[in-house]
Write an enzyme that holds these catalytic residues in place. Structure first.
Site, PDB file in Angstrom:
ATOM      1  N   SER A   1      30.245   5.118  -1.738  1.00  0.00           N
ATOM      2  CA  SER A   1      31.302   5.496  -0.787  1.00  0.00           C
ATOM      3  C   SER A   1      32.495   6.100  -1.511  1.00  0.00           C
ATOM      4  O   SER A   1      32.734   5.831  -2.693  1.00  0.00           O
ATOM      5  CB  SER A   1      31.775   4.286   0.014  1.00  0.00           C
TER       6      SER A   1
HETATM    7  N1  SAH Z   1      28.388  -0.212  -0.788  1.00  0.00           N
HETATM    8  C1  SAH Z   1      27.699   0.881  -1.437  1.00  0.00           C
HETATM    9  C2  SAH Z   1      27.579   2.100  -0.532  1.00  0.00           C
HETATM   10  C3  SAH Z   1      26.202   2.211  -0.132  1.00  0.00           C
HETATM   11  S1  SAH Z   1      25.690   3.453   0.975  1.00  0.00           S
HETATM   12  C4  SAH Z   1      28.321   1.242  -2.770  1.00  0.00           C
HETATM   13  O1  SAH Z   1      29.385   0.718  -3.089  1.00  0.00           O
HETATM   14  O2  SAH Z   1      27.717   2.034  -3.512  1.00  0.00           O
HETATM   15  C5  SAH Z   1      24.863   2.422   2.166  1.00  0.00           C
HETATM   16  C6  SAH Z   1      23.723   1.574   1.650  1.00  0.00           C
HETATM   17  O3  SAH Z   1      23.266   0.790   2.748  1.00  0.00           O
HETATM   18  C7  SAH Z   1      22.499   2.356   1.157  1.00  0.00           C
HETATM   19  O4  SAH Z   1      22.176   1.953  -0.139  1.00  0.00           O
HETATM   20  C8  SAH Z   1      21.413   1.992   2.164  1.00  0.00           C
HETATM   21  O5  SAH Z   1      20.105   1.937   1.595  1.00  0.00           O
HETATM   22  C9  SAH Z   1      21.878   0.627   2.633  1.00  0.00           C
HETATM   23  N2  SAH Z   1      21.360   0.189   3.934  1.00  0.00           N
HETATM   24  C10 SAH Z   1      21.156   0.918   5.060  1.00  0.00           C
HETATM   25  N3  SAH Z   1      20.682   0.137   6.061  1.00  0.00           N
HETATM   26  C11 SAH Z   1      20.602  -1.134   5.550  1.00  0.00           C
HETATM   27  C12 SAH Z   1      20.164  -2.391   6.076  1.00  0.00           C
HETATM   28  N4  SAH Z   1      19.709  -2.523   7.323  1.00  0.00           N
HETATM   29  N5  SAH Z   1      20.206  -3.467   5.255  1.00  0.00           N
HETATM   30  C13 SAH Z   1      20.650  -3.373   3.969  1.00  0.00           C
HETATM   31  N6  SAH Z   1      21.051  -2.208   3.418  1.00  0.00           N
HETATM   32  C14 SAH Z   1      21.039  -1.100   4.192  1.00  0.00           C
END
Ligand code: SAH
Length: 222
Positions: free
Chosen positions: A69
């Site tokens: 993000s």
């Molecule tokens: N917090 C992260 C940003 C990640 S982007 C950081 O600091 O880098 C969003 C993430 O959510 C992705 O890796 C995606 O695979 C995950 N995601 C999407 N749906 C999800 C779910 N139902 N359960 C767990 N993770 C999920």
């Protein structure tokens, strides 16, 4: 993450300081959140070939179709969580692990869930290597939360939720806060749900953000 033991140079620290000034100008005022952004080396979460992008206030691809993000968004969500030392915090969407490390710097006991096995494997190996040993990482579906470890003081969702998953509200302590970007289209509304002691919930909305989608179930292995 090509380099297993990254280096945090004065140049990186200088770039981080400039990034903090930028997000302060954009409206982030919580000194603890700003200190955490200043402390965690965001370039550690990038492949070495992309290091120069690490301190721009932009999201960036981390592979597997996912993104780390934007720093402003990480700070904004962290500020809304109002973390107190030793808060038990559940994060949905571990991704690179950057947000989880920011929460750990704020004193939270972090539990985080990722649905993509390749990302989970990479991040769960990497995060302890850079010193964050207390973050507990789980491979699973964030729509279900983490009932075995509930209740949580705070819950943060870092993917676009088409609706508010009921288990996440159930797993929140009375007095707890859920921070979640809600919306199925291109743009989501940052939303907080605060649970009162009588279990009633107060909802507040805070403007538009863009996240990758929150998808149901664990991802199938390729
Ligand atoms: N917090 C992260 C940003 C990640 S982007 C950081 O600091 O880098 C969003 C993430 O959510 C992705 O890796 C995606 O695979 C995950 N995601 C999407 N749906 C999800 C779910 N139902 N359960 C767990 N993770 C999920």
């Amino acid at each position: 993450m090509a380099n297993p033991i990254p280096v945090d140079s004065y140049r990186h620290q200088g770039l981080r300081n400039l990034l903090v000034q930028k997000i302060r100008q954009k409206g982030i005022s919580d000194p603890l959140v700003l200190a955490a952004i200043e402390k965690v080396p965001r370039h550690f979460f990038f492949d070495s070939s992309f290091l120069e992008y690490a301190y721009e206030d932009k999201p960036f691809s981390i592979g597997a179709g996912q993104t780390i993000s934007q720093p402003y968004t990480v700070a904004f969500q962290s500020e809304l969580l109002q973390i107190k030392k030793n808060d038990k915090v559940l994060e949905i969407g571990t991704g690179s692990g950057y947000q989880a490390c920011i929460l750990a710097e704020l004193g939270a006991k972090v539990f985080t869930i990722e649905r993509q096995k390749s990302l989970f494997d990479k991040t769960s190996k990497f995060v302890p290597l850079i010193g964050y040993h207390s973050i507990k990482m789980f491979f699973g579906d964030g729509y279900k939360g983490l009932p075995a470890f509930a209740p949580f003081d705070k819950v943060i969702v870092t993917a676009a939720a088409p609706y508010i998953p009921e288990p996440l509200l159930e797993q929140l302590k009375p007095g707890g806060i859920l921070v979640i970007p809600v919306g199925a289209g291109d743009v989501q509304v940052m939303t907080t749900l605060t649970k009162n002691v009588d279990n009633s919930v107060v909802k507040k909305e805070y403007g538009a953000f863009r996240f990758v989608p929150m998808l149901e179930n664990k991802a199938k292995e390729k």
